[in-house]
Design an enzyme around this catalytic site. Structure first.
Site, mmCIF file in Angstrom:
data_model
loop_
_atom_site.group_PDB
_atom_site.id
_atom_site.type_symbol
_atom_site.label_atom_id
_atom_site.label_comp_id
_atom_site.label_asym_id
_atom_site.label_seq_id
_atom_site.Cartn_x
_atom_site.Cartn_y
_atom_site.Cartn_z
ATOM 1 N N GLU A 98 6.176 -3.361 -8.836
ATOM 2 C CA GLU A 98 5.490 -4.661 -8.842
ATOM 3 C C GLU A 98 5.147 -5.120 -10.261
ATOM 4 O O GLU A 98 5.165 -6.310 -10.557
ATOM 5 C CB GLU A 98 4.216 -4.549 -7.977
ATOM 6 C CG GLU A 98 3.698 -5.851 -7.456
ATOM 7 C CD GLU A 98 4.673 -6.621 -6.559
ATOM 8 O OE1 GLU A 98 5.288 -6.035 -5.671
ATOM 9 O OE2 GLU A 98 4.815 -7.837 -6.800
ATOM 10 N N GLY A 130 11.423 -3.947 -1.099
ATOM 11 C CA GLY A 130 11.270 -5.392 -1.254
ATOM 12 C C GLY A 130 11.329 -5.852 -2.699
ATOM 13 O O GLY A 130 11.809 -6.958 -2.983
ATOM 14 N N ASP A 134 14.048 -8.597 -3.696
ATOM 15 C CA ASP A 134 13.544 -9.876 -4.226
ATOM 16 C C ASP A 134 14.197 -10.202 -5.578
ATOM 17 O O ASP A 134 14.552 -11.343 -5.856
ATOM 18 C CB ASP A 134 12.018 -9.818 -4.405
ATOM 19 C CG ASP A 134 11.258 -10.208 -3.134
ATOM 20 O OD1 ASP A 134 11.915 -10.535 -2.134
ATOM 21 O OD2 ASP A 134 10.017 -10.187 -3.151
ATOM 22 N N LYS A 167 13.863 -15.271 1.257
ATOM 23 C CA LYS A 167 13.313 -15.514 -0.079
ATOM 24 C C LYS A 167 13.641 -14.409 -1.072
ATOM 25 O O LYS A 167 13.724 -13.243 -0.718
ATOM 26 C CB LYS A 167 11.788 -15.617 0.013
ATOM 27 C CG LYS A 167 11.302 -16.787 0.842
ATOM 28 C CD LYS A 167 9.827 -16.969 0.606
ATOM 29 C CE LYS A 167 9.053 -17.239 1.860
ATOM 30 N NZ LYS A 167 7.642 -17.369 1.693
ATOM 31 N N GLU A 209 2.662 -4.931 7.740
ATOM 32 C CA GLU A 209 3.438 -6.162 8.008
ATOM 33 C C GLU A 209 3.766 -6.275 9.504
ATOM 34 O O GLU A 209 3.814 -7.371 10.050
ATOM 35 C CB GLU A 209 4.729 -6.185 7.179
ATOM 36 C CG GLU A 209 4.541 -6.220 5.659
ATOM 37 C CD GLU A 209 4.160 -7.606 5.095
ATOM 38 O OE1 GLU A 209 3.884 -8.535 5.862
ATOM 39 O OE2 GLU A 209 4.149 -7.715 3.841
HETATM 40 N N1 LIG Z 1 10.860 -11.867 0.025
HETATM 41 C C1 LIG Z 1 10.027 -11.697 1.021
HETATM 42 O O1 LIG Z 1 10.061 -12.454 2.002
HETATM 43 C C2 LIG Z 1 9.031 -10.567 0.988
HETATM 44 C C3 LIG Z 1 8.326 -10.225 2.152
HETATM 45 C C4 LIG Z 1 7.457 -9.134 2.101
HETATM 46 C C5 LIG Z 1 7.293 -8.415 0.940
HETATM 47 N N2 LIG Z 1 7.981 -8.796 -0.176
HETATM 48 C C6 LIG Z 1 7.820 -8.054 -1.430
HETATM 49 O O2 LIG Z 1 8.257 -6.710 -1.216
HETATM 50 C C7 LIG Z 1 7.597 -5.870 -2.155
HETATM 51 C C8 LIG Z 1 7.143 -4.611 -1.497
HETATM 52 O O3 LIG Z 1 8.279 -3.954 -1.023
HETATM 53 P P1 LIG Z 1 8.270 -2.412 -0.591
HETATM 54 O O4 LIG Z 1 7.107 -2.129 0.232
HETATM 55 O O5 LIG Z 1 9.603 -2.162 -0.020
HETATM 56 O O6 LIG Z 1 8.013 -1.634 -1.956
HETATM 57 P P2 LIG Z 1 8.931 -1.344 -3.223
HETATM 58 O O7 LIG Z 1 10.122 -2.216 -3.251
HETATM 59 O O8 LIG Z 1 8.019 -1.372 -4.377
HETATM 60 O O9 LIG Z 1 9.443 0.140 -2.978
HETATM 61 C C9 LIG Z 1 8.537 1.205 -3.075
HETATM 62 C C10 LIG Z 1 9.167 2.465 -3.613
HETATM 63 O O10 LIG Z 1 9.851 3.137 -2.577
HETATM 64 C C11 LIG Z 1 11.035 3.717 -3.102
HETATM 65 N N3 LIG Z 1 11.934 3.853 -1.976
HETATM 66 C C12 LIG Z 1 12.656 2.871 -1.404
HETATM 67 N N4 LIG Z 1 13.307 3.355 -0.330
HETATM 68 C C13 LIG Z 1 13.019 4.663 -0.254
HETATM 69 C C14 LIG Z 1 13.391 5.690 0.650
HETATM 70 N N5 LIG Z 1 14.178 5.454 1.700
HETATM 71 N N6 LIG Z 1 12.925 6.934 0.432
HETATM 72 C C15 LIG Z 1 12.087 7.189 -0.601
HETATM 73 N N7 LIG Z 1 11.675 6.238 -1.474
HETATM 74 C C16 LIG Z 1 12.149 4.997 -1.296
HETATM 75 C C17 LIG Z 1 11.479 2.724 -4.132
HETATM 76 O O11 LIG Z 1 12.323 3.342 -5.056
HETATM 77 C C18 LIG Z 1 10.163 2.281 -4.730
HETATM 78 O O12 LIG Z 1 9.813 3.137 -5.783
HETATM 79 C C19 LIG Z 1 6.474 -6.699 -2.770
HETATM 80 O O13 LIG Z 1 6.836 -7.084 -4.062
HETATM 81 C C20 LIG Z 1 6.400 -7.919 -1.871
HETATM 82 O O14 LIG Z 1 5.955 -9.057 -2.554
HETATM 83 C C21 LIG Z 1 8.840 -9.833 -0.172
HETATM 84 ZN ZN LIG Z 2 4.081 -9.463 2.899
#
Ligand SMILES: NC(=O)c1ccc[n+]([C@@H]2O[C@H](COP(=O)([O-])OP(=O)(O)OC[C@H]3O[C@@H](n4cnc5c(N)ncnc54)[C@H](O)[C@@H]3O)[C@@H](O)[C@H]2O)c1
Ligand SMILES: [Zn+2]
Length: 415
Positions: A98, A130, A134, A167, A209
């Site tokens: 982030e 995400g 993104d 998005k 979520e």
């Molecule tokens: N575009 C949209 O509509 C939308 C909707 C919701 C959230 N988001 C965004 O998504 C982000 C959050 O995404 P997130 O929760 O996926 O977190 P993230 O993308 O930060 O991932 C978290 C960590 O998990 C690790 N990881 C990923 N897959 C793994 C796996 N299978 N095993 C072990 N580790 C793994 C990644 O390397 C990363 O270090 C926020 O920035 C949020 O704003 C966007």
């Molecule tokens: Zn969200």
């Protein structure tokens, strides 16, 4: 983009001393439509997943973007999948979270695309959470004014939310997702077995979520999560298999149903899926993005629910079920950065984003919602007491006192 009517020039000659200027007024009417499929697969080794790779990626130049963790855990398995393609894709390992989710990360992807000679028909593939999808979605929207991208989300948030939406975007200083795009993927592959290696926190963040969607749109989904949350978190969404798959499928189809009504947010700025997304962004920023998006969403859900209870918009019993589900799952309902001034500035920022209306989503029952359209009925004392309730409730497991507190608070503030 589909052109619905031909451009029609109208000419207006205008005299300007010795020069005749012709003003041309050109009109273009265009409508935007999108179509993409989200498919669920047993495993990356399955025949159907390999076929999906072949269908969407063969005969294109490919740039795959993944995070270091995903690369370390899955590059070997995935390289077997690439073997069905004529040309091995270029893989870019992008360390991103982030705090580094910025335009610089997007530029790094664009640079790799240039080096990989990605042409107009090229495809970007995001494999990660995400943050990764993104960044990649935004890069795809910019490269050559828009090339295709496909997503293989590997986190729970990715599989039920970030990876299946339209998005892309990055942060701009403290402004969350300030630079972004509506840019649908060509296709999305959801493979639940990726979740086996996700951290416990990663699972919880995704559950936030899912709870968001269940609270405002789907009471059956709420009941399934309520009944199985302990097992789902313990087994990283692998067991009980039938329930885990049902919850994933319902969450994805519920999200897609919400998105399909208003894909580019042009129909209405009243969006049920904005539940939990009013305070969460400023709260993440206030903690220097140390508080993960999913945890901030859980706190926002708790705040909006207690606020609704105190406004008599939801029965106390149902409000408590929502807060109980969050706490039973192990999600936070309070953070010390949550105070009156953060709420006030979050409401101001939201109004700017939602064209002057607050449109705060609040639950009115399990699976139902309403919008609080303006801040007039939200006094500072109501906000302060709601925060105080959450602060106290976050320190106690005594269900009776929580119940009592909700009843006492809501009795005092019936509107
Ligand atoms: N575009 C949209 O509509 C939308 C909707 C919701 C959230 N988001 C965004 O998504 C982000 C959050 O995404 P997130 O929760 O996926 O977190 P993230 O993308 O930060 O991932 C978290 C960590 O998990 C690790 N990881 C990923 N897959 C793994 C796996 N299978 N095993 C072990 N580790 C793994 C990644 O390397 C990363 O270090 C926020 O920035 C949020 O704003 C966007
Ligand atoms: Zn969200």
């Amino acid at each position: 983009m589909k052109l619905s009517r031909a451009a029609s020039p109208t000419e207006h000659p205008t005299e300007h001393s010795d020069v005749t200027v012709q003003q041309l007024e050109l009109r273009l009417e265009a409508s935007r439509s999108c179509r993409f499929g989200v498919e669920l697969f047993e495993d990356v080794n399955s025949v159907s997943f390999t076929r999906w790779i072949e269908t969407h990626l063969s005969d294109h130049r490919i740039l795959v973007v993944m995070t270091p963790t995903v690369h370390r855990l899955y590059s070997q398995q995935l390289s077997a999948c690439w073997s069905v393609l004529d040309v091995e894709p270029r893989v870019f390992v992008l360390a991103c979270d982030e705090t580094t989710k910025s335009i610089d990360a997007v530029m790094a992807v664009c640079r790799q695309a240039e080096e990989a000679d990605i042409d107009r028909r090229g495809v970007l593939v995001s494999i990660g959470g995400g943050v990764c999808s993104d960044i990649v979605g935004l890069a795809a929207s910019l490269l050559r004014r828009g090339i295709s991208h496909v997503r293989i989300p590997t986190t729970l948030i990715g599989q039920v939310d970030a990876g299946i939406g339209l998005k892309g975007g990055v942060n701009f200083g403290v402004l969350k997702s300030y630079i972004g795009c509506f840019y649908p993927p060509k296709a999305v592959a959801v493979v639940p077995t990726f979740l086996r290696t996700l951290s416990g926190d990663g699972i919880l963040q995704g559950i936030a979520e899912i709870v968001k969607l269940a609270c405002v749109c789907d009471s059956a989904l709420f009941e399934d999560v309520e009944a199985a949350v302990t097992d789902l978190t313990r087994t990283r969404f692998q067991e009980p298999e039938v329930v885990a798959k049902k919850v994933l499928r319902r969450s994805i189809s519920g999200m897609l149903a919400q998105l399909s009504e208003n894909p580019f947010e042009t129909v209405t700025l009243e969006r049920a899926v904005d539940f939990g997304h009013t305070l969460s962004h400023p709260l993440e920023a206030a903690t220097g993005y140390q508080l993960h998006h999913g945890f901030a969403v859980a706190i926002d859900i708790a705040f909006s629910t207690i606020l609704a209870s105190r406004m008599s918009l939801i029965k106390d019993r149902e409000a408590l079920r929502i807060v109980d589900l969050l706490t039973n799952a192990g999600l936070p309902i309070y953070h010390e950065k949550l105070d009156g001034s953060l709420v006030e500035s979050a409401f101001d920022a939201t109004k700017k984003h939602r064209d002057g209306a607050l449109n705060l989503v609040v639950p009115t029952g399990i699976g139902r919602h309403a919008f609080v359209k303006d801040t007039e009925c939200l006094s500072m004392s109501l906000i302060g007491e709601t925060i105080e309730y959450l602060r106290k409730a976050s320190h106690t497991n005594a269900r009776e006192s929580v119940n009592g507190a909700i009843s006492a608070l809501s009795r005092r503030t019936r509107l």
